[in-house]
Design an enzyme around this catalytic site. Sequence first.
Site: not given
Ligand code: AP5
Ligand code: MG
Length: 191
Positions: A14, A89, A128, A134, A146
């Site tokens: 994402k 979410r 990552r 992270r 997660r």
């Molecule tokens: P990346 O692009 O970072 O993937 P992502 O889907 O953004 O994954 P996240 O880890 O950010 O998702 P998340 O939902 O757990 O985290 P968030 O920050 O939202 O890619 C991941 C890795 O893969 C990278 O290293 C990238 O380079 C690599 N990659 C990408 N595409 C690739 C490909 N095609 N091939 C190979 N490699 C690839 O949330 C974190 C925390 O915050 C949550 O757990 C929660 O505690 C809190 N939080 C955030 N938002 C909310 C909400 N709305 N409500 C409640 N809690 C929330």
């Molecule tokens: Mg993300």
Amino acid sequence: MVNFLIFGPPGSGKGTQSVRLAEKFNLVHLSTGDMLRAEISAGTELGKKMSSIMAKGELVPDEVVIEMIAARIDKTKGSAGFLFDGFPRTVAQTVALEKMLNDRGMKIDSMLVLDVEHDELVNRLILRAEQSGRPDDKDPAVIENRIDVYRSKTEPIIDYCRQKGLYQPVNGMGTIDDIFVRLCDQMKKLI
Ligand code: AP5
Ligand code: MG
């Protein structure tokens, strides 16, 4: 304004894709995960309270992220629309977002869901963790939690949006460039 949700489990790409899509289509990229991590880095009271929840891979309270998004939505002018990443979410967050947009004469126009196999998600996040450190990527049990939280609390949004005709699945396996092209093809239909 055309407003997109970019949706999918942790590690589905994402954030990676949002940065590129926002630039290409002149969209404002709003990631609640990035906003929460910025609070933690800045050492704010909110950041201190949320960091232990995030480190366990649990969701922070709905009202915290709803307030963050509400504060950003009115600050933004001159863009083609919003790209919401990692928000909503929960179904409650979705309903709150719809109301926020509706009050301003807008709506959610499309939900792009990245489909990625479970093992690939885990591999990407473990990789990552080595590079960027992270905290929620470091422990494989937290990564699994997660993904479980996504399946139980976040995935129900797909049915909610499907009923409104917004659901657009996108194959999230393959290279970053290939997936970008697939997402652009879907988005071009609306922009
Ligand atoms: P990346 O692009 O970072 O993937 P992502 O889907 O953004 O994954 P996240 O880890 O950010 O998702 P998340 O939902 O757990 O985290 P968030 O920050 O939202 O890619 C991941 C890795 O893969 C990278 O290293 C990238 O380079 C690599 N990659 C990408 N595409 C690739 C490909 N095609 N091939 C190979 N490699 C690839 O949330 C974190 C925390 O915050 C949550 O757990 C929660 O505690 C809190 N939080 C955030 N938002 C909310 C909400 N709305 N409500 C409640 N809690 C929330
Ligand atoms: Mg993300």
